[in-house]
Every structure is written in C-alpha cells, then in structure tokens.
Design an enzyme around this catalytic site. Structure first.
Site, PDB file in Angstrom:
ATOM      1  N   ASN A 154      -7.280  26.539  -0.946  1.00 57.77           N
ATOM      2  CA  ASN A 154      -7.232  27.122   0.397  1.00 57.77           C
ATOM      3  C   ASN A 154      -8.211  28.285   0.583  1.00 57.77           C
ATOM      4  O   ASN A 154      -8.479  28.694   1.718  1.00 57.77           O
ATOM      5  CB  ASN A 154      -5.810  27.579   0.760  1.00 57.77           C
ATOM      6  N   ASP A 181       3.340  22.510   5.309  1.00 55.70           N
ATOM      7  CA  ASP A 181       2.112  21.964   5.898  1.00 55.70           C
ATOM      8  C   ASP A 181       2.277  21.667   7.391  1.00 55.70           C
ATOM      9  O   ASP A 181       3.357  21.303   7.853  1.00 55.70           O
ATOM     10  CB  ASP A 181       1.697  20.684   5.143  1.00 55.70           C
TER      11      ASP A 181
HETATM   12  C1  IPE Z   1      -1.667  22.107   0.683  1.00 57.76           C
HETATM   13  O1  IPE Z   1      -1.898  21.967   2.043  1.00 57.76           O
HETATM   14  C2  IPE Z   1      -1.540  23.533   0.319  1.00 57.76           C
HETATM   15  C3  IPE Z   1      -0.448  24.250   0.953  1.00 57.76           C
HETATM   16  C4  IPE Z   1       0.411  23.784   1.787  1.00 57.76           C
HETATM   17  C5  IPE Z   1      -0.309  25.610   0.562  1.00 57.76           C
HETATM   18  P1  IPE Z   1      -3.373  21.732   2.646  1.00 57.76           P
HETATM   19  O2  IPE Z   1      -3.181  21.571   4.103  1.00 57.76           O
HETATM   20  O3  IPE Z   1      -4.267  22.799   2.195  1.00 57.76           O
HETATM   21  O4  IPE Z   1      -3.781  20.387   1.923  1.00 57.76           O
HETATM   22  P2  IPE Z   1      -4.848  19.282   2.289  1.00 57.76           P
HETATM   23  O5  IPE Z   1      -6.165  19.993   2.388  1.00 57.76           O
HETATM   24  O6  IPE Z   1      -4.453  18.678   3.590  1.00 57.76           O
HETATM   25  O7  IPE Z   1      -4.775  18.310   1.166  1.00 57.76           O
HETATM   26  C1  IPE Z   2      -0.127  24.891   5.863  1.00 50.19           C
HETATM   27  O1  IPE Z   2      -0.528  24.594   7.135  1.00 50.19           O
HETATM   28  C2  IPE Z   2      -0.224  26.341   5.546  1.00 50.19           C
HETATM   29  C3  IPE Z   2      -1.120  26.705   4.471  1.00 50.19           C
HETATM   30  C4  IPE Z   2      -2.012  26.002   3.879  1.00 50.19           C
HETATM   31  C5  IPE Z   2      -0.964  28.062   4.061  1.00 50.19           C
HETATM   32  P1  IPE Z   2      -2.036  24.175   7.378  1.00 50.19           P
HETATM   33  O2  IPE Z   2      -2.821  25.401   7.662  1.00 50.19           O
HETATM   34  O3  IPE Z   2      -2.538  23.341   6.275  1.00 50.19           O
HETATM   35  O4  IPE Z   2      -1.881  23.334   8.696  1.00 50.19           O
HETATM   36  P2  IPE Z   2      -2.662  22.005   9.066  1.00 50.19           P
HETATM   37  O5  IPE Z   2      -2.455  21.040   7.943  1.00 50.19           O
HETATM   38  O6  IPE Z   2      -4.090  22.373   9.230  1.00 50.19           O
HETATM   39  O7  IPE Z   2      -2.021  21.549  10.331  1.00 50.19           O
HETATM   40 MG    MG Z   3      -2.609  21.336   5.939  1.00 49.63          MG
END
Ligand code: IPE
Ligand code: IPE
Ligand code: MG
Length: 236
Positions: free
Chosen positions: A65, A17
């Site tokens: 996602n 994340d």
């Molecule tokens: C969780 O991260 C899913 C993955 C890292 C694949 P998100 O960034 O999507 O989660 P939320 O929306 O902050 O809970």
């Molecule tokens: C995690 O990074 C990657 C995936 C969900 C695939 P994010 O895309 O959630 O990054 P932030 O949380 O928006 O910074």
């Molecule tokens: Mg995220």
C-alpha cells in the site's frame, strides 16, 4: 445475534477492503472512504471481540500500500495514530491485548510511537487479542522468520512447522474464518502461513457498510462449513 450455542471461529481475520470504492459511489474522495472505514473498524472490532472471538486480525495496511500516492498514505497514517490514541482506554478497560504484525520501515515515527504505546499498555490483558496487520506482507513475514531462524543458529533438523511458527511476527493460532469485504477474491499477501486452512468468506459489501449483522451472517455461514483438514470422516 445470540452466539451462545454456536461453534465460534477462534481466530477471525478480515481484509478491510472497499473504502475507496465506497466513497467514489457517493461522489466523495477516497480519503472520506477511509474515514468511514475507520469509524466502522472501531465499532465492528468491539462487536466481534465482545462476542467471544479470541483472536481478531485486521489487515489495515499492506507493505504494497506504500505504492499509493503520498496524500492517501499520509491520511491513512494519521487515521492510525488517531485510532490508536483514542481507543487506548477502550482496549485497556475491556482487557483486550493489542498486538501488531508487520515491518517498521518505512512507517512514520508518529505511527510507530502510537503503535508501541498501545501495545505496551495492553500487553498484560487477557480478554482477547486484536492483531493489527500494519505495513504487513505475508511473504515479508516468512522471509523475516527465516532471517530470525538463521540468526538464532537453529539446527535444520530441529525445524518443524510448529517451531517455524514461533518466529512469525506474533504467536497466534491458525485463522479459522477469513473475510474479505468488497467482492475481491484474493488474499493480497495476507497471513499466508496462518490462512493455510481457513474458511474463506467474500461478501460484496464494501467495508464501511459491513456491520454487526453482516458479521453474524459470516459466522452463520462458517458454522455450516465442513472442516475436514484432509481427513475423511467415519460417517462418510
Ligand atoms: C489489501 O487491499 C490490503 C489491505 C486491505 C490493507 P488492497 O486493496 O490494497 O489490495 P489489492 O491491491 O486490491 O490486491
Ligand atoms: C481498503 O480500502 C483500505 C486500505 C487498503 C487501507 P481500499 O483503499 O483498498 O479501497 P478500494 O479497494 O480502492 O475500494
Ligand atoms: Mg482495495
């Protein structure tokens, strides 16, 4: 770091994340953050498995996602195909078994093909398991397990925790150490069953900056935790 005398977590799970915020901080697009995250994913997972962790689960794309815009989702799907194809030889040569947890729908065909080829080519490897949680949701996994159980006509009296676990996506031990990068303090539907007694570690570092030394710190912290599993120790 030398891991020789440490009590290692057998199953490590990572919620990847912070890619988007990492990029934003640098004035770049979120997509560039995913590129950096994926580069790091390769290096970091190799490091972790080389240290003797037997199971590594990586949350790389949740069922939720798909709510992101099509451009970002498409870019992530391209990165999965690229990684699974490019890393095939590495996993094969290093005796790593790659497995996947998650639903098929609505993954693009190209991703499912790359996924299935990688899983098939590494299926007989015995030197550690890398579990990609791709289009994964913890509740979906439990619902899917219940469906399999009902379809199999299992007698309710025969159902135990151990029996139920056989119907989850993969046959994995419980998670020992669960890491979520970027400072977010939630599970976001990750391995709900398997994380039941995991030790949690929440570094502020965003994933593209979370490297081997940061993982070493997580392991050191883990070795200090007192894992009781509900019991009281004799010495207390
Ligand atoms: C969780 O991260 C899913 C993955 C890292 C694949 P998100 O960034 O999507 O989660 P939320 O929306 O902050 O809970
Ligand atoms: C995690 O990074 C990657 C995936 C969900 C695939 P994010 O895309 O959630 O990054 P932030 O949380 O928006 O910074
Ligand atoms: Mg995220």
């Amino acid at each position: 770091m030398d891991y020789t005398d440490l009590k290692l977590p057998r199953h490590v799970a990572i919620i990847v994340d912070g890619n988007g915020r990492w990029a934003k901080e640098r004035g770049m697009s979120r997509l560039k953050g995913h590129d950096a995250g994926f580069e790091n994913l390769k290096t970091l997972s190799k490091y972790i498995l080389s240290k003797g962790v037997a199971y590594l689960s990586l949350y790389v794309f949740s069922t939720e996602n798909f709510k992101r815009d099509a451009k970002e989702v498409g870019h992530l799907m391209d990165l999965f195909v690229l990684m699974y194809k490019k890393e095939l030889n590495y996993f094969a040569e290093n005796n790593i078994k790659v497995v996947f947890s998650g639903r098929d729908e609505p993954l693009p065909k190209r991703v499912m093909e790359a996924r299935d080829e990688l899983a098939a080519k590494t299926a007989h490897n015995t030197g550690g398991v890398l579990n990609f949680c791709l289009n994964y949701g913890g509740r979906a996994e439990i619902v899917d397990a219940v469906k399999k159980i009902v379809r199999a006509g299992i007698n309710v009296e025969d159902l135990s925790e151990a029996e139920f676990a056989k119907y989850l996506y993969q046959d994995l031990p419980d998670v020992d150490l669960m890491i979520r990068t970027s400072g977010e303090l939630r599970l976001s539907n990750f391995l709900l069953w398997q994380n039941s007694y995991a030790e949690f570690y929440f570094p502020k570092t965003k994933f593209p900056d979370f490297h081997a030394e940061d993982f070493d710190q997580a392991v050191l912290e883990y070795t200090k935790r007192d894992r009781r599993f509900g019991a009281i120790k004799d010495s207390e």
